[in-house]
Design a protein around this motif. Structure first.
Motif, PDB file in Angstrom:
ATOM      1  N   TYR B  65       0.841  -1.198   0.000  1.00 22.47           N
ATOM      2  CA  TYR B  65       0.000   0.000   0.000  1.00 22.47           C
ATOM      3  C   TYR B  65       0.875   1.247   0.000  1.00 22.47           C
ATOM      4  CZ  TYR B  65      -2.611   3.964   1.579  1.00 22.47           C
ATOM      5  OH  TYR B  65      -3.122   5.228   1.652  1.00 22.47           O
ATOM      6  N   PHE B  66       0.472   2.260  -0.775  1.00 22.16           N
ATOM      7  CA  PHE B  66       1.086   3.577  -0.621  1.00 22.16           C
ATOM      8  C   PHE B  66       0.058   4.655  -0.911  1.00 22.16           C
ATOM      9  CE2 PHE B  66       2.115   2.053  -4.900  1.00 22.16           C
ATOM     10  CZ  PHE B  66       1.744   3.111  -5.721  1.00 22.16           C
ATOM     11  N   ASN B  67       0.146   5.750  -0.187  1.00 17.84           N
ATOM     12  CA  ASN B  67      -0.807   6.843  -0.398  1.00 17.84           C
ATOM     13  C   ASN B  67      -0.327   7.732  -1.549  1.00 17.84           C
ATOM     14  OD1 ASN B  67       1.314   8.137   0.892  1.00 17.84           O
ATOM     15  ND2 ASN B  67       0.044   9.243   2.347  1.00 17.84           N
ATOM     16  N   THR B  68      -1.161   8.702  -1.941  1.00 14.80           N
ATOM     17  CA  THR B  68      -0.811   9.498  -3.128  1.00 14.80           C
ATOM     18  C   THR B  68       0.422  10.368  -2.883  1.00 14.80           C
ATOM     19  OG1 THR B  68      -2.389  11.230  -2.541  1.00 14.80           O
ATOM     20  CG2 THR B  68      -3.145   9.544  -4.082  1.00 14.80           C
ATOM     21  N   ALA B  69       0.587  10.828  -1.638  1.00 12.59           N
ATOM     22  CA  ALA B  69       1.776  11.639  -1.352  1.00 12.59           C
ATOM     23  C   ALA B  69       3.038  10.792  -1.554  1.00 12.59           C
ATOM     24  CB  ALA B  69       1.709  12.190   0.070  1.00 12.59           C
ATOM     25  N   SER B  70       2.992   9.516  -1.131  1.00 14.33           N
ATOM     26  CA  SER B  70       4.134   8.621  -1.338  1.00 14.33           C
ATOM     27  C   SER B  70       4.346   8.319  -2.813  1.00 14.33           C
ATOM     28  CB  SER B  70       3.919   7.293  -0.609  1.00 14.33           C
ATOM     29  OG  SER B  70       3.797   7.483   0.770  1.00 14.33           O
ATOM     30  N   SER B  71       3.251   8.253  -3.576  1.00 11.11           N
ATOM     31  CA  SER B  71       3.372   7.888  -4.995  1.00 11.11           C
ATOM     32  C   SER B  71       4.269   8.877  -5.734  1.00 11.11           C
ATOM     33  CB  SER B  71       1.999   7.792  -5.662  1.00 11.11           C
ATOM     34  OG  SER B  71       1.409   9.064  -5.801  1.00 11.11           O
ATOM     35  N   LYS B  72       4.194  10.122  -5.308  1.00 16.26           N
ATOM     36  CA  LYS B  72       5.040  11.151  -5.900  1.00 16.26           C
ATOM     37  C   LYS B  72       6.524  10.887  -5.580  1.00 16.26           C
ATOM     38  CE  LYS B  72       5.839  15.076  -7.835  1.00 16.26           C
ATOM     39  NZ  LYS B  72       5.890  15.047  -9.283  1.00 16.26           N
ATOM     40  N   MET B  73       6.791  10.480  -4.339  1.00 16.42           N
ATOM     41  CA  MET B  73       8.171  10.209  -3.941  1.00 16.42           C
ATOM     42  C   MET B  73       8.714   8.947  -4.616  1.00 16.42           C
ATOM     43  SD  MET B  73       8.316  12.832  -2.134  1.00 16.42           S
ATOM     44  CE  MET B  73      10.031  12.767  -1.656  1.00 16.42           C
ATOM     45  N   LEU B  74       7.836   7.965  -4.818  1.00  8.88           N
ATOM     46  CA  LEU B  74       8.254   6.746  -5.520  1.00  8.88           C
ATOM     47  C   LEU B  74       8.642   7.090  -6.951  1.00  8.88           C
ATOM     48  CD1 LEU B  74       5.521   4.225  -4.283  1.00  8.88           C
ATOM     49  CD2 LEU B  74       7.874   4.430  -3.472  1.00  8.88           C
ATOM     50  N   LEU B  75       7.879   8.017  -7.554  1.00  7.96           N
ATOM     51  CA  LEU B  75       8.239   8.448  -8.903  1.00  7.96           C
ATOM     52  C   LEU B  75       9.608   9.128  -8.899  1.00  7.96           C
ATOM     53  CD1 LEU B  75       7.611   8.800 -11.895  1.00  7.96           C
ATOM     54  CD2 LEU B  75       6.476  10.955 -11.355  1.00  7.96           C
ATOM     55  N   ASP B  76       9.881   9.908  -7.859  1.00  7.57           N
ATOM     56  CA  ASP B  76      11.199  10.553  -7.767  1.00  7.57           C
ATOM     57  C   ASP B  76      12.325   9.513  -7.713  1.00  7.57           C
ATOM     58  OD1 ASP B  76      10.078  13.035  -7.918  1.00  7.57           O
ATOM     59  OD2 ASP B  76      10.233  13.495  -5.784  1.00  7.57           O
ATOM     60  N   ILE B  77      12.096   8.414  -6.992  1.00  7.38           N
ATOM     61  CA  ILE B  77      13.091   7.339  -6.963  1.00  7.38           C
ATOM     62  C   ILE B  77      13.270   6.762  -8.363  1.00  7.38           C
ATOM     63  CG2 ILE B  77      13.570   4.975  -6.144  1.00  7.38           C
ATOM     64  CD1 ILE B  77      12.206   5.687  -3.523  1.00  7.38           C
ATOM     65  N   LEU B  78      12.138   6.497  -9.031  1.00  9.12           N
ATOM     66  CA  LEU B  78      12.194   5.928 -10.383  1.00  9.12           C
ATOM     67  C   LEU B  78      12.889   6.868 -11.358  1.00  9.12           C
ATOM     68  CD1 LEU B  78       8.627   4.358 -10.401  1.00  9.12           C
ATOM     69  CD2 LEU B  78      10.761   3.100 -10.648  1.00  9.12           C
ATOM     70  N   LEU B  79      12.668   8.170 -11.176  1.00 13.76           N
ATOM     71  CA  LEU B  79      13.306   9.142 -12.077  1.00 13.76           C
ATOM     72  C   LEU B  79      14.822   9.157 -11.885  1.00 13.76           C
ATOM     73  CD1 LEU B  79      10.689  12.046 -11.931  1.00 13.76           C
ATOM     74  CD2 LEU B  79      11.193  10.588 -13.909  1.00 13.76           C
ATOM     75  N   LYS B  80      15.254   8.963 -10.625  1.00 11.49           N
ATOM     76  CA  LYS B  80      16.696   8.867 -10.354  1.00 11.49           C
ATOM     77  C   LYS B  80      17.269   7.644 -11.066  1.00 11.49           C
ATOM     78  CE  LYS B  80      18.096  11.844  -6.897  1.00 11.49           C
ATOM     79  NZ  LYS B  80      17.403  12.956  -7.545  1.00 11.49           N
ATOM     80  N   LEU B  81      16.539   6.525 -11.007  1.00 15.45           N
ATOM     81  CA  LEU B  81      16.997   5.296 -11.650  1.00 15.45           C
ATOM     82  C   LEU B  81      16.993   5.457 -13.174  1.00 15.45           C
ATOM     83  CD1 LEU B  81      15.064   2.875  -9.285  1.00 15.45           C
ATOM     84  CD2 LEU B  81      17.558   3.111  -9.399  1.00 15.45           C
ATOM     85  N   GLU B  82      16.021   6.206 -13.669  1.00 11.79           N
ATOM     86  CA  GLU B  82      15.958   6.481 -15.109  1.00 11.79           C
ATOM     87  C   GLU B  82      17.190   7.279 -15.556  1.00 11.79           C
ATOM     88  OE1 GLU B  82      13.182   9.533 -16.468  1.00 11.79           O
ATOM     89  OE2 GLU B  82      12.505   8.176 -18.049  1.00 11.79           O
ATOM     90  N   GLU B  83      17.551   8.276 -14.739  1.00 15.20           N
ATOM     91  CA  GLU B  83      18.750   9.078 -15.039  1.00 15.20           C
ATOM     92  C   GLU B  83      19.985   8.181 -15.145  1.00 15.20           C
ATOM     93  OE1 GLU B  83      19.837  12.247 -12.269  1.00 15.20           O
ATOM     94  OE2 GLU B  83      17.762  12.967 -12.434  1.00 15.20           O
TER      95      GLU B  83
END
Lengths: 191, 127
Positions: B65-83
């Motif tokens: 489970y993750f809330n919408t505020a966390s979903s934004k932070m998870l995307l930030d992690i994914l964006l770092k991995l994308e970089e």
């Protein structure tokens, strides 16, 4: 409460009326006050336990949990704090969880400055106008473009609720005075 | 690099970032009281790691489970991995979801659409 008999009698009648209203509307949980992180955790945990005991399906349990968190956090983060001497920072509001035959309803109510009515209505109408695919697109757009606000909101709550429940959001802004409205939001989760 | 090992609670996920043992994982529930301060050290760590990344980085998400505020932070992690991936590192995201959880599966699909990085969806049985 004054100590005179008439006042007490009236109060006891109020309690009975309140009890009947709660039963009539199948209210399982009702709260009015500050919505803190502790409150959010306590209510979701209590509701999970109840649903597990009542053998509610896992998918419904997850949706109820999800919507409760988003709704409670909305109030905690966005409700207007009117009292200028208010030291605590979490927003206040009302929270209701009702369990009907075919659905759960999750309702929050809180005070909002009227200046926010217009943008809120736009967002809610936009969300209500979209189908599942449209909501997915809007979610992806918002998560990419939106910034986390200083209150820790991602602007995704309403979209997420509509997406997870598959139902429209019911809402109203009831006038309090020239400056403030009472914002009521109800989400339905089919069982 | 130092190892990050955060034990999960009922509102914060377990996080392990361990280069020596090649474990990169976020799992459990995420609805921290303050999402930004919870995820900041993780994002900082990834930022530093990206320069000296291992031959292959397999990053596992196993959230229930993750809330919408966390979903934004998870995307930030994914964006770092994308970089990291874009700069030529070998990166693979593994998104684990309970087999009966369509919402968590869909969340993975949505992230996979947003970021340009090898992305695997893996279902698992809940015990």
């Amino acid at each position: 409460m004054a100590g005179n008999g008439a006042d007490i009698k009236e109060f006891l009648e109020f309690v009975y009326g309140f009890y009947r209203s709660m039963n009539e509307h199948k209210v399982q949980l009702a709260y009015e006050g500050e919505i803190t992180h502790q409150i959010t955790k306590a209510f979701t945990s209590l509701t999970e336990t109840t649903m597990e005991l009542e053998e509610e399906s896992h998918s419904t349990q997850k949706k109820v949990f999800h919507v409760m968190v988003e709704c409670l956090q909305n109030v905690g983060k966005h409700a207007e704090v009117i009292d200028p001497n208010e030291i605590r920072k979490d927003g206040k509001g009302i929270f209701l969880l009702c369990k009907n035959e075919g659905e759960y309803t999750i309702t929050t109510g809180n005070i909002l400055n009227k200046t926010r009515t217009h943008e809120m209505t736009e967002v809610l109408e936009k969300v209500n106008s979209l189908d599942k695919e449209g909501l997915k697109q809007l979610y992806k757009q918002q998560i990419k473009e939106g910034r986390l606000s200083n209150k820790g909101g991602a602007g995704l709550g309403f979209i997420d609720i509509a997406k997870k429940t598959g139902n429209k959001l019911f809402y109203n802004f009831l006038p309090i005075d020239d400056e403030f409205s009472f914002f009521v939001l109800t989400s339905k989760i089919s069982r | 690099m130092e190892v990050i090992k955060i034990v999960g609670t009922d509102d914060t996920p377990s996080v392990t970032l361990d280069v020596a043992n090649e474990i990169f994982e976020v799992s459990g529930r995420s609805l921290p009281e303050d999402v930004a301060s919870f995820y900041e050290p993780i994002l900082d760590w990834l930022e530093r790691y990206s320069d000296e990344a291992a031959a292959k980085t397999v990053f596992n998400f196993k959230l229930v489970y993750f809330n919408t505020a966390s979903s934004k932070m998870l995307l930030d992690i994914l964006l770092k991995l994308e970089e990291m991936y874009e700069s030529g590192k070998d990166v693979l995201i593994r998104w684990h979801f309970p087999e009966d959880d369509e919402d968590m599966e869909e969340a993975g699909e949505e992230y996979a659409d947003i970021v340009e990085v090898p992305f695997e969806q893996i279902s698992y049985a809940m015990d």
